[in-house]
Design an enzyme around this catalytic site. Structure first.
Site, PDB file in Angstrom:
ATOM      1  N   ASP A 136       0.843  -1.178   0.000  1.00 17.87           N
ATOM      2  CA  ASP A 136       0.000   0.000   0.000  1.00 17.87           C
ATOM      3  C   ASP A 136       0.887   1.240   0.000  1.00 17.87           C
ATOM      4  O   ASP A 136       1.797   1.344   0.827  1.00 17.87           O
ATOM      5  CB  ASP A 136      -0.871  -0.008   1.274  1.00 17.87           C
ATOM      6  CG  ASP A 136      -2.298   0.348   0.998  1.00 17.87           C
ATOM      7  OD1 ASP A 136      -2.517   1.461   0.495  1.00 17.87           O
ATOM      8  OD2 ASP A 136      -3.191  -0.467   1.280  1.00 17.87           O
ATOM      9  N   ASP A 238      -3.131   4.551  -2.344  1.00 14.12           N
ATOM     10  CA  ASP A 238      -4.183   5.109  -1.511  1.00 14.12           C
ATOM     11  C   ASP A 238      -4.593   6.506  -1.981  1.00 14.12           C
ATOM     12  O   ASP A 238      -3.718   7.378  -2.157  1.00 14.12           O
ATOM     13  CB  ASP A 238      -3.625   5.190  -0.073  1.00 14.12           C
ATOM     14  CG  ASP A 238      -4.685   5.456   0.960  1.00 14.12           C
ATOM     15  OD1 ASP A 238      -5.583   4.619   1.092  1.00 14.12           O
ATOM     16  OD2 ASP A 238      -4.602   6.494   1.634  1.00 14.12           O
ATOM     17  N   GLU A 297      -6.428   3.694  -5.995  1.00 13.65           N
ATOM     18  CA  GLU A 297      -7.726   3.780  -5.348  1.00 13.65           C
ATOM     19  C   GLU A 297      -8.386   5.001  -5.982  1.00 13.65           C
ATOM     20  O   GLU A 297      -7.998   6.143  -5.698  1.00 13.65           O
ATOM     21  CB  GLU A 297      -7.575   3.975  -3.836  1.00 13.65           C
ATOM     22  CG  GLU A 297      -8.923   3.957  -3.149  1.00 13.65           C
ATOM     23  CD  GLU A 297      -8.900   4.458  -1.705  1.00 13.65           C
ATOM     24  OE1 GLU A 297      -9.840   4.166  -0.966  1.00 13.65           O
ATOM     25  OE2 GLU A 297      -7.950   5.166  -1.323  1.00 13.65           O
TER      26      GLU A 297
HETATM   27  C1  GLC Z   1      -8.115   5.074   1.890  1.00 14.74           C
HETATM   28  C2  GLC Z   1      -7.944   3.821   2.720  1.00 14.74           C
HETATM   29  C3  GLC Z   1      -8.711   3.976   3.986  1.00 14.74           C
HETATM   30  C4  GLC Z   1      -8.137   5.145   4.747  1.00 14.74           C
HETATM   31  C5  GLC Z   1      -8.118   6.399   3.892  1.00 14.74           C
HETATM   32  C6  GLC Z   1      -7.211   7.426   4.477  1.00 14.74           C
HETATM   33  O1  GLC Z   1      -9.412   5.273   1.501  1.00 14.74           O
HETATM   34  O2  GLC Z   1      -8.327   2.709   1.977  1.00 14.74           O
HETATM   35  O3  GLC Z   1      -8.690   2.828   4.774  1.00 14.74           O
HETATM   36  O4  GLC Z   1      -8.871   5.373   5.894  1.00 14.74           O
HETATM   37  O5  GLC Z   1      -7.604   6.161   2.591  1.00 14.74           O
HETATM   38  O6  GLC Z   1      -5.881   7.020   4.341  1.00 14.74           O
END
Ligand code: GLC
Length: 600
Positions: A136, A238, A297
C-alpha cells in the site's frame, strides 16, 4: 460515453474477429492465444488479487493484533487458494490513528506487525510460492508523528515547512475543506506554534503532503524504489487522485457541498492541476523500471476520467478501482445509508456494463465488492441470513470471477464471512465510525439511525478477525482480539470449510481454477443479456469462438431469464447448487456458468 463512431468501430471489430475465428482451421488453443495476444496480455490482467488486512489475518505473538509472522504461518493456505497476488494493507511504522494509513516512517515495519526481517521472509515465502506482493502506498498524507511533519510544524522557516500545506492565520481562515474523520468535519487544523492551519483531508493525525514541492516528490520516489529494490511487485495507491491540489484553495460552492457523499467534491479535493504530471513523473522515476503493477484507489474517478489514469500510452498507472459500484444505493446526503428495498439490479448491471465498455478497447478494469473500507460483500450485495448466506456469497464470487477485469478479492469473503453488526459504538474501533458518531451526536442528529446504517456499511464489519477454526478466538489469537470476532466463527471457518466439498471456500477455489483455465473469462468480449430483467444478471463472454454464458440470480426467489439461447444442450461448467439450472429459470441466488457450443 463513447462517440457513436467508436461504438460502430468496436462492433465491427468484434464481428470481424468472430468471422475469422469461424473460418480458421487453427487449433482452438492456438487461436485463443493469438487473439488474446491482441488484447495485450499482461500478468496483472490475468491475476487474481487477494487482499490481506494484516491486523486481522493471523496473530502469531498473542497480543491480539495480526502480524507478519502470522501471515507467514499461513502461506500454504494462501497458496492453496490459487491466487496470484497479495495486496497487503500498510505495514509501515504508524501510531495507528487510522490502522496504518497514517505512516510515521515509510521504511520501517510497524512494531505491532514485526520487523524488517519478518517482512523479508514474508516476501521470500510468497515468491517461493509464485505469489506476488503488492504494498500500500499512502502518500497523500503521512502521520503527524512523521519526522517530516515534526520538522514542518516547528517553524515557518524550517526546510520541511513546504512538505505540507500550511495556511498562515494572518490571511484569515482558509476556505472549508472536509476532514473525513473529524468531529467538526473540517480538514484544516489550527496549530498555535506557528499561528497557521495545516491541511488534512482525513484526521488531524494525517496531514496532507505537499506534492507541489519537488523535494517531497523525490523523497517519495526514492522510498518507492527502496521497496522495489527489496523485490516487491507493485503498489496499491491510496487516494492517489487527491495528491495534487489547487493550492489557492478556492471556496467550495454550496451546490457541491450539498452533494457531500455523492462525490461532487472532485474538482476541489481531487485531480488537482498537476496530478497527471506527477503520475507521469512517478512512472518515469519508478514504475517503468520494474515489471510491476500499479492500481489507484480511484476516489472520484469517473468513466469520463478513467482513461487519463490507465491508458498505456499515457505511461501513468495500470489500473484503478472506482467507487461508483460500491456507492450504488446510497441515500444522497446521508452518511453511508443504503436505500431500503435491496439493490436495484438493473442499475447495478448498467453500471458494471458501462465500466466494461470503458475499457473494452483501451486500458484495463478492476472488479471488487469488498475490501477493508467496505462492509462484507455478502451482507451488502447478497443475503446473509442463515438460509442464503452461502449460496448468495458463491453467486457474488461467480460475478467477480467472470467479469472482464482483474478481480480484487478481500480475505474472508472466500469463507462467506458476513457483517458482525455491532449494536453499540463502544464495539467499534474505526476512526471513521467513531468520528461520524460524535459528529452526529454534536449536531443533535439521529444516532439510532446512524448505528443501524453502520450495521450494514461500517468498515469494521470487514475488519473482524479472520476465522481459521472453531477454537477460542477462531484460531486468530491466543490473546484478546483487537476487534470482536464474529460469533459465527464456530461454523464459518477455514477448518470446517476445507473439509466440506460444497463450502464457499471450495467453490471459490474451483471457480478460480475455472477462470485460469478459460482465458475467455479474462479477455473475452462481455455482452449483457436480458438487460431489463430485475432479478437476474445474465451475460456472455466470448473469445475466439469460445462462448460462456453466466447466469446469476440476485434474489431469494426463483427467477426466470431470457437470454435467447437454448442451454439444454450447453455444457455446465459450474453451478453453486452443484446441479444444472433448468432452461429458463434459476433457483434463489443460483449462479451457473455454461459453455455454449456452436449448435446452441
Ligand atoms: C483510503 C484507505 C482507507 C483510509 C483512507 C485514508 O481510503 O483505503 O482505509 O482510511 O484512505 O488514508
Amino acid at each position: 460515453m463513447y462517440p457513436f463512431s467508436f461504438r460502430l468501430f468496436y462492433c465491427a471489430a468484434a464481428f470481424t474477429i468472430s468471422i475469422l475465428s469461424c473460418q480458421s482451421n487453427a487449433k482452438p488453443e492456438m487461436a485463443e492465444k493469438s487473439n488474446a495476444d491482441s488484447m495485450n496480455r499482461k500478468w496483472w490482467k490475468e491475476a487474481v488479487v487477494y487482499q490481506v488486512y494484516p491486523r486481522s489475518f493471523k496473530d502469531a505473538d498473542g497480543d491480539g493484533v495480526g502480524d507478519l509472522k502470522g501471515i507467514i504461518s499461513k502461506l500454504d493456505y494462501l497458496k492453496s487458494l490459487g491466487i496470484d497476488v497479495i495486496w497487503l494493507n500498510p505495514v509501515f511504522a504508524s501510531p495507528n490513528a487510522d490502522n496504518g494509513y497514517d505512516i510515521s516512517d515509510y521504511r520501517t515495519i510497524m512494531k505491532d506487525f514485526g520487523t524488517m526481517a519478518d517482512f523479508d521472509s514474508l516476501l521470500n515465502g510468497l515468491h517461493q510460492r509464485n505469489i506476488k506482493l503488492v504494498m500500500d502506498l499512502v502518500v497523500n498524507h503521512s502521520s503527524d508523528e512523521h519526522e517530516w511533519f515534526k520538522q514542518s510544524r516547528s517553524s515557518r522557516t524550517n526546510p520541511y515547512r513546504d512538505y505540507y500545506h500550511w495556511w498562515n492565520a494572518e490571511r484569515g481562515k482558509p476556505a472549508f475543506r472536509p476532514g473525513a474523520f473529524e468531529v467538526d468535519g473540517s480538514g484544516w487544523r489550527f496549530d498555535s506554534l506557528t499561528n497557521a492551519y495545516y491541511l488534512h483531508y482525513f484526521s488531524y493525525k494525517q496531514p496532507d503532503l505537499n506534492w507541489e514541492n519537488p523535494k517531497l516528490r523525490e523523497e517519495i520516489y526514492a522510498m518507492m524504489n527502496f521497496w522495489f529494490q527489496k523485490g516487491i511487485d507493485g503498489f496499491r495507491m491510496d487516494v492517489i487522485p487527491f495528491i495534487a491540489k489547487d493550492t489557492t484553495f478556492p471556496v467550495i460552492t454550496q451546490k457541491v457541498l450539498d452533494e457531500q457523499y455523492g462525490g461532487g467534491w472532485d474538482h476541489y479535493m481531487a485531480s488537482g492541476p498537476h496530478l497527471h504530471d506527477y503520475l507521469k513523473e512517478m512512472n518515469n522515476e519508478v514504475l517503468n523500471k520494474y515489471d510491476c503493477m500499479s492500481v489507484a484507489e480511484g476516489a472520484g474517478v469517473t468513466t469520463g476520467t478513467a482513461h487519463d489514469f490507465v491508458d498505456e500510452d499515457r505511461h501513468e498507472l495500470n489500473m484503478l478501482y472506482h467507487f461508483e459500484g460500491v456507492s450504488l444505493g446510497f441515500v444522497p446526503g446521508k452518511f453511508k445509508q443504503v436505500k431500503p428495498g435491496g439493490i436495484n439490479l438493473v442499475e447495478f448491471k448498467n453500471l458494471y456494463s458501462k465500466w466494461d465498455t470503458v475499457f473494452a478497447d483501451k486500458g484495463w478494469g478492476t472488479i471488487y465488492l469488498g475490501n477493508h473500507d467496505q462492509p462484507r460483500m455478502v451482507t451488502r450485495w447478497g443475503n446473509d441470513s442463515p438460509e442464503w448466506r452461502e449460496l448468495s456469497s458463491k453467486m457474488l464470487t461467480t460475478f467477480l470471477f467472470t467479469m472482464r477485469a482483474t478481480p480484487y478479492y478481500f480475505a474472508g469473503d472466500e469463507l462467506g464471512m458476513n457483517n458482525i453488526k455491532f449494536e453499540k459504538i463502544e464495539d467499534y474501533r474505526d476512526i471513521e465510525s467513531i468520528g461520524m458518531y460524535n459528529q452526529i451526536k454534536n449536531n443533535g442528529g439521529d444516532l439510532k439511525e446512524f448505528l443501524n446504517d453502520q450495521k450494514i456499511t461500517a468498515r469494521d464489519n470487514a475488519r473482524t478477525p479472520f476465522q481459521w477454526d472453531n477454537t477460542t478466538n477462531a484460531g486468530f489469537t491466543t490473546g484478546i482480539p483487537w476487534l470482536k470476532i464474529n460469533p459465527n466463527y464456530t461454523t464459518v471457518n477455514v477448518a470446517v470449510e476445507e473439509k466440506d466439498s460444497t463450502s464457499c471456500l471450495n467453490y471459490f477455489k474451483q471457480l478460480l481454477r475455472l477462470r485460469k483455465e478459460n482465458l475467455v473469462l479474462t479477455y473475452g468480449k462481455y455482452t449483457l443479456l436480458d438487460k431489463d430483467n430485475p432479478n437476474v444478471y445474465a451475460y456472455s463472454r466470448e473469445l475466439d469462438g469460445k462462448k460462456l454464458l453466466i447466469l446469476l440470480n440476485f434474489t431469494a426467489s426463483p427467477a426466470s431469464v431470457n437470454t435467447g439461447m437454448d442451454i439444454s444442450m450447453a455444457k455446465l461448467l459450474i453451478d453453486n447448487y452443484g446441479k444444472a439450472a433448468s432452461n429458463n429459470s434459476l433457483q434463489p441466488y443460483e449462479a451457473a456458468i455454461y459453455e455454449i457450443t456452436s449448435n446452441e
